[in-house]
Design a protein around this motif. Structure first.
Motif, short mmCIF file in Angstrom:
data_model
loop_
_atom_site.label_atom_id
_atom_site.label_comp_id
_atom_site.label_asym_id
_atom_site.label_seq_id
_atom_site.Cartn_x
_atom_site.Cartn_y
_atom_site.Cartn_z
N LEU A 105 36.35 149.08 72.03
CA LEU A 105 34.95 148.71 72.82
C LEU A 105 33.90 149.14 72.20
O LEU A 105 32.85 148.44 72.24
CB LEU A 105 35.28 149.17 74.29
CG LEU A 105 36.18 148.30 75.26
CD1 LEU A 105 36.31 149.07 76.62
CD2 LEU A 105 35.94 147.08 75.33
N LEU A 106 33.88 150.43 71.81
CA LEU A 106 32.78 150.83 70.92
C LEU A 106 32.33 150.28 69.69
O LEU A 106 31.00 149.97 69.55
CB LEU A 106 32.96 152.26 70.57
CG LEU A 106 31.77 152.99 70.34
CD1 LEU A 106 30.58 153.03 70.93
CD2 LEU A 106 32.08 154.44 69.81
N VAL A 107 33.46 149.86 69.05
CA VAL A 107 32.99 149.10 67.69
C VAL A 107 32.76 147.73 67.87
O VAL A 107 31.72 147.39 67.48
CB VAL A 107 34.48 148.92 66.87
CG1 VAL A 107 34.15 148.23 65.70
CG2 VAL A 107 34.78 150.46 66.40
N ARG A 108 33.16 147.13 68.79
CA ARG A 108 32.67 145.93 69.31
C ARG A 108 31.44 145.81 69.77
O ARG A 108 30.40 144.77 69.49
CB ARG A 108 33.76 145.29 70.44
CG ARG A 108 33.52 143.96 70.83
CD ARG A 108 34.41 143.35 71.85
NE ARG A 108 35.71 143.41 71.33
CZ ARG A 108 36.72 143.31 72.09
NH1 ARG A 108 36.59 143.11 73.62
NH2 ARG A 108 38.01 143.37 71.76
N HIS A 109 31.16 146.83 70.73
CA HIS A 109 29.52 146.83 71.23
C HIS A 109 28.62 147.13 70.06
O HIS A 109 27.55 146.35 70.16
CB HIS A 109 29.59 147.95 72.32
CG HIS A 109 28.14 148.31 72.50
ND1 HIS A 109 27.33 147.49 73.21
CD2 HIS A 109 27.56 149.68 72.44
CE1 HIS A 109 26.15 148.26 73.50
NE2 HIS A 109 26.19 149.48 72.92
N LEU A 110 28.96 148.11 69.10
CA LEU A 110 27.98 148.32 68.01
C LEU A 110 27.97 147.12 67.08
O LEU A 110 26.92 146.85 66.57
CB LEU A 110 28.45 149.61 67.30
CG LEU A 110 28.53 150.92 67.94
CD1 LEU A 110 29.14 151.87 66.91
CD2 LEU A 110 27.17 151.30 68.30
N HIS A 111 29.00 146.37 67.04
CA HIS A 111 28.92 145.08 66.12
C HIS A 111 27.92 144.04 66.85
O HIS A 111 27.29 143.37 66.08
CB HIS A 111 30.19 144.78 65.83
CG HIS A 111 30.31 143.34 65.06
ND1 HIS A 111 29.67 143.13 64.01
CD2 HIS A 111 30.78 142.09 65.32
CE1 HIS A 111 30.01 142.13 63.46
NE2 HIS A 111 30.50 141.28 64.32
N ARG A 112 28.26 143.94 68.03
CA ARG A 112 27.37 142.71 68.86
C ARG A 112 26.16 143.16 69.01
O ARG A 112 24.89 142.19 68.91
CB ARG A 112 27.96 142.49 70.24
CG ARG A 112 29.26 141.75 70.02
CD ARG A 112 29.87 141.69 71.47
NE ARG A 112 31.17 140.91 71.20
CZ ARG A 112 32.06 140.93 72.19
NH1 ARG A 112 31.87 141.39 73.51
NH2 ARG A 112 33.10 139.89 72.30
N THR A 113 25.65 144.40 68.93
CA THR A 113 24.15 144.93 69.20
C THR A 113 23.72 145.25 67.97
O THR A 113 22.45 145.96 67.99
CB THR A 113 24.12 145.93 70.34
OG1 THR A 113 24.72 147.12 69.71
CG2 THR A 113 24.67 145.38 71.47
N ALA A 114 24.04 144.80 66.73
CA ALA A 114 23.55 145.51 65.61
C ALA A 114 22.49 144.85 65.14
O ALA A 114 21.94 143.81 65.74
CB ALA A 114 24.51 145.25 64.47
N ALA A 115 21.45 145.66 64.89
CA ALA A 115 20.12 144.94 64.10
C ALA A 115 20.34 144.67 63.00
O ALA A 115 21.69 144.45 62.37
CB ALA A 115 19.09 146.25 64.07
N PRO A 116 19.29 143.90 61.89
CA PRO A 116 19.65 143.41 60.75
C PRO A 116 20.38 144.35 60.02
O PRO A 116 20.28 145.60 59.91
CB PRO A 116 18.11 143.32 60.23
CG PRO A 116 17.39 143.19 61.25
CD PRO A 116 17.90 144.03 62.39
N VAL A 117 21.48 143.88 59.28
CA VAL A 117 22.54 144.65 58.46
C VAL A 117 22.13 144.11 57.05
O VAL A 117 21.83 143.20 56.94
CB VAL A 117 23.85 144.34 58.93
CG1 VAL A 117 23.93 144.61 60.41
CG2 VAL A 117 24.19 142.92 58.79
N ARG A 118 22.98 144.99 56.37
CA ARG A 118 22.82 145.00 54.90
C ARG A 118 24.37 145.43 54.35
O ARG A 118 24.95 146.32 55.06
CB ARG A 118 22.02 145.96 54.09
CG ARG A 118 21.76 147.28 54.44
CD ARG A 118 20.88 148.27 53.69
NE ARG A 118 21.01 149.46 53.99
CZ ARG A 118 20.10 149.99 55.05
NH1 ARG A 118 19.68 149.28 55.80
NH2 ARG A 118 20.52 151.47 54.94
N PRO A 119 25.02 144.62 53.36
CA PRO A 119 26.11 144.85 53.09
C PRO A 119 26.26 146.19 52.33
O PRO A 119 25.10 146.54 51.69
CB PRO A 119 26.48 143.58 51.97
CG PRO A 119 25.16 143.09 51.68
CD PRO A 119 24.01 143.49 52.81
N ALA A 120 27.41 146.63 52.02
CA ALA A 120 27.54 147.83 51.50
C ALA A 120 27.65 147.50 49.81
O ALA A 120 27.75 146.40 49.40
CB ALA A 120 29.29 148.43 51.56
#
Length: 536
Positions: free
Chosen positions: A54-69
């Protein structure tokens, strides 16, 4: 950032498409939802796996602009980087609202469950500590069952025994006051009690206003039919159909005291004079001299009358001091007992008048030094016998006598070996029982004395052998010439004891008893006994 924030960063690595998307630390901030997840995990509402998902799913859905590694960009440089738009944020917020509500509801439910569990635990603890709850103490073999009912301790203990005894007279003539069956002329078999009858004992103890209080009720039934006589349940039995056993309610008393002031006892219990002699007698767990074996009563004789005078269970008001450096003193007033013509044929005087009580006292010293331990004791007895009646006492003489007696004994234990030595002497005391044949038919006191020695050795934890020898002498009074009266009762006893369990002990025993009169009469007999005794 805090360690938990960095933990959130680590869990925020998710697979997106064919690459890896990494959320920046600045974007992986804790919020209300993640706090709720922490609460649910702490309360046990979520497993570790559910929490992480649930924590990973929540962080993923609420992420701000992301940048690839970096390594992902190198491997997939041709893929566009997803950019979060306002519509995406709206969609995420719309999807999150019911999840946050559900999480909050789950957290509230978990908190309520925790409060309910804590209240139930406190209520259960209160019930356990309540005076109305009866608890049982750890069981100690041979010490009975102890129940704690609030401030009161209740102990229930007891013992039961049974023996087959075969008695074979060795000839002779009956002796007045003698304890041998040799003059009967007949062998006898019996299934009987030993020196102990059965026993069922209830003890209640508590402390009130700083005073230790106790009450004891001891019932001692036999297994053979009773035929109450002068000795009540301890008289010879009646081996006739439809009979019932005797019940000897010999212990009824209360105690009150403190460790610093000592203890007062009021009621009926074992007397002081002669008590250690019988309690240290090995035949207490077996048979010894049988007395009347053809019609057994509640008990055999053991070594009573062949080494010591029976202490008896007597109404009393007695005091026992505190134990100081192993030393304890006891003294008391006791119900005075009649002078009794046990020999019969008008050989002894009797009495029934008592204006003063019997007085008894005892001092004991218990010690231990290395492997050696033991007890040394000394005691006394005094009673005024009034208005004696006898064949050679004028009816208007109003004759009396002061009965007196003293004793000394020792019990020593060294490793597996144990020894007992005991001696008594009296004037007017008599023999076998208190004041049995203590005064002659002319009203003069008879002197008496006796002793026994006993040795035992435990070859193993379970097996022990015991051997003992004892004598009781009764001398004629001044001016008396009675050739029929017993002069000496003696016996030798050898026994083996095998402790089968913590409760049960098996016993095999041989006893030789002899009675000699002041004249030529003498009687002898041999007894073989085997059985078991159980303590609980």
């Amino acid at each position: 950032m805090s360690p938990r924030h960095w933990a959130l960063v680590g869990l925020a690595a998710v697979m997106t498409g064919g690459g890896v998307t990494v959320l920046c630390p600045a974007d992986a901030r804790a919020d209300d939802y993640s706090d709720l997840l922490d609460i649910l995990r702490a309360k046990g509402a979520l497993t570790q796996g559910e929490y992480s998902t649930l924590l990973v799913r929540h962080l993923h859905r609420t992420a701000a602009p992301v940048r690839p590694a970096r390594h992902a960009a190198a491997a997939h440089h041709d893929r566009p980087v997803p950019v979060a738009t306002a519509d995406d944020a709206g969609d995420a917020g719309g999807r999150m609202a019911p999840m946050v509500a559900a999480a909050r509801q789950a957290a509230d439910s978990a908190a309520a469950s925790a409060r309910s569990a804590q209240e139930a635990m406190l209520a259960a603890q209160s019930e356990i500590d309540s005076p109305s709850v009866v608890r049982i103490a750890n069981y100690v073999p041979g010490k009975g069952l102890t129940f704690h009912a609030g401030p009161v301790d209740i102990n229930f203990s007891g013992f039961i025994n049974g023996f087959y005894s075969y008695n074979s007279p060795s000839g002779g003539r009956p002796v007045a006051g003698g304890l041998s069956t040799g003059g009967s002329g007949f062998d006898s078999s019996s299934v009987r009690n030993g020196l102990l009858p059965a026993g069922f004992i209830v003890k209640l103890t508590t402390t009130q206003s700083g005073i230790d209080l106790g009450a004891v009720l001891g019932m001692y039934p036999g297994i053979d039919n009773a035929n109450p006589g002068a000795f009540n349940a301890n008289s010879g039995g009646s081996p006739v159909g439809l009979g019932t056993p005797g019940i000897d309610l010999r212990q009824v008393y209360i105690t009150a005291g403190t460790k610093s002031a000592g203890t007062v006892k009021i009621g009926r219990d074992l007397a002081l004079f002669g008590s250690d002699a019988i309690l240290d007698d090995a035949t207490l767990l077996s048979v010894g001299s049988v007395g009347s074996n053809a019609s057994p009563g509640n008990t055999s004789l053991g070594r009573i009358g062949v080494g010591y005078v029976y202490a008896d269970w007597i109404p009393q008001i007695s005091y026992a001091s505190p134990v100081i450096h192993g030393v304890q003193g006891s003294v008391g007033i006791f119900q005075p007992l009649d002078e009794y013509n046990y020999a019969g044929d008008n050989l002894s005087a009797s009495s029934i008048q008592h204006s003063s009580p019997m007085v008894q006292g005892k001092v004991t010293y218990d010690f231990k030094s290395g492997d050696l331990s033991g007890r040394i004791w000394a005691g006394f007895l005094v009673q005024h016998q009034q208005d004696l009646t006898g064949a050679n006492i004028p009816t208007d003489a109003r004759r009396g006598a002061m009965a007196e007696a003293g004793e000394i004994g020792a019990k020593l234990t060294y490793g597996r070996a144990q020894g007992v030595a005991y001696y008594y002497r009296g004037s007017g005391l008599g023999t076998t029982g208190l004041f049995f044949d203590g005064v002659a038919a002319n009203g003069r006191k008879r002197d008496s004395e006796g002793y026994y020695v006993q040795g035992s050795y435990a070859f193993t934890k379970h097996f022990k052998l015991v051997g003992s020898y004892g004598v009781s002498n009764l001398y004629q009074a001044p001016g008396e010439d009675s050739s029929l009266l017993v002069r000496r009762n003696e016996s030798e006893v050898g026994a083996g004891y095998y402790t089968l369990t913590d409760w049960l002990t098996l016993v095999a025993e041989y006893a030789h008893t002899q009675a000699d009169a002041h004249g030529p009469d003498s009687a002898r007999d041999n007894t073989v006994s085997a059985g078991a005794i159980l303590f609980f």
